[in-house]
Enzyme design. Structure first.
Site, PDB file in Angstrom:
ATOM      1  N   ASP A  90       0.857  -1.178   0.000  1.00 32.78           N
ATOM      2  CA  ASP A  90       0.000   0.000   0.000  1.00 32.78           C
ATOM      3  C   ASP A  90       0.898   1.233   0.000  1.00 32.78           C
ATOM      4  O   ASP A  90       1.952   1.231   0.642  1.00 32.78           O
ATOM      5  CB  ASP A  90      -0.916   0.022   1.223  1.00 32.78           C
ATOM      6  N   THR A  91       0.483   2.262  -0.723  1.00 32.93           N
ATOM      7  CA  THR A  91       1.270   3.498  -0.818  1.00 32.93           C
ATOM      8  C   THR A  91       0.387   4.684  -0.463  1.00 32.93           C
ATOM      9  O   THR A  91      -0.768   4.756  -0.863  1.00 32.93           O
ATOM     10  CB  THR A  91       1.833   3.674  -2.247  1.00 32.93           C
TER      11      THR A  91
END
Length: 188
Positions: A69-70
């Site tokens: 996840d970013t």
């Protein structure tokens, strides 16, 4: 040989794993993203990456599963994907001429091991004019990107400098992931 499963439908993450020579299948996580907004962005992305990996690992317990996840943050505030062009413009104005952080969490799960980490990169934007922001928004590139930009595309011209792992900004700290995969029995 174990199967590697990417718990993401991100074309950028797929491209990075392919570029690294990893053979994998894709099964996106469909789990609703749940996190405590009081947590720090680096803890949030690690938690979300782990949630995604755990959901897919439950369906593939013999595989090695990668979740990621970013998130973009500035002044401690998280910037997700913009809902519309107005929100994209607000985000880009906020990032203009300033340094922000891109946090990417990764979780690699197998029967033998569990690896969870976060990479944080400092990104500095050039000062942006109203015209530059509008032109970039009209490209439609900001629509599905955290922080309303993609460094691997047209957004590259917005960035003055980075401090850290470029690939983490794109969406996966690929060198660190490859090293972690080795601990899980995956060899290139």
């Amino acid at each position: 040989m174990k199967t590697v499963v990417l718990a993401s439908q991100s074309p950028r993450r797929k491209e990075l794993l392919t570029q690294a020579g990893i053979e994998f299948t894709v099964q996106p996580s469909v789990k609703e993203e749940i996190y405590d907004p009081a947590e720090t962005p680096d803890n949030i992305v690690a938690s979300l990456a782990l949630q995604k990996a755990e959901e897919v690992f439950a369906q593939h317990p013999e595989a090695v599963v990668i979740g990621s996840d970013t998130m973009v943050a500035i002044d401690g505030k998280m910037l997700g994907k913009p809902k519309d062009e107005e929100e994209a413009a607000r985000m880009l104005k906020q990032l203009s001429g300033r340094t922000h952080q891109v946090h990417t969490g990764a979780a690699i799960l197998s029967k033998e091991d569990r690896t969870v980490f976060t990479e944080t990169v400092q990104v500095t934007f050039y000062p942006l004019t109203e015209s530059e922001i509008n032109t970039y928004i009209q490209s439609k590139e900001p629509a599905d990107k955290a922080g309303a930009y993609g460094i691997q595309g047209l957004g590259a011209v917005l960035v003055e400098r980075i401090e850290g792992d470029y690939f983490s900004i794109v969406g996966l700290p690929v060198a660190k992931v490859v090293r972690a995969l080795k601990k899980h029995g995956i060899q290139l």
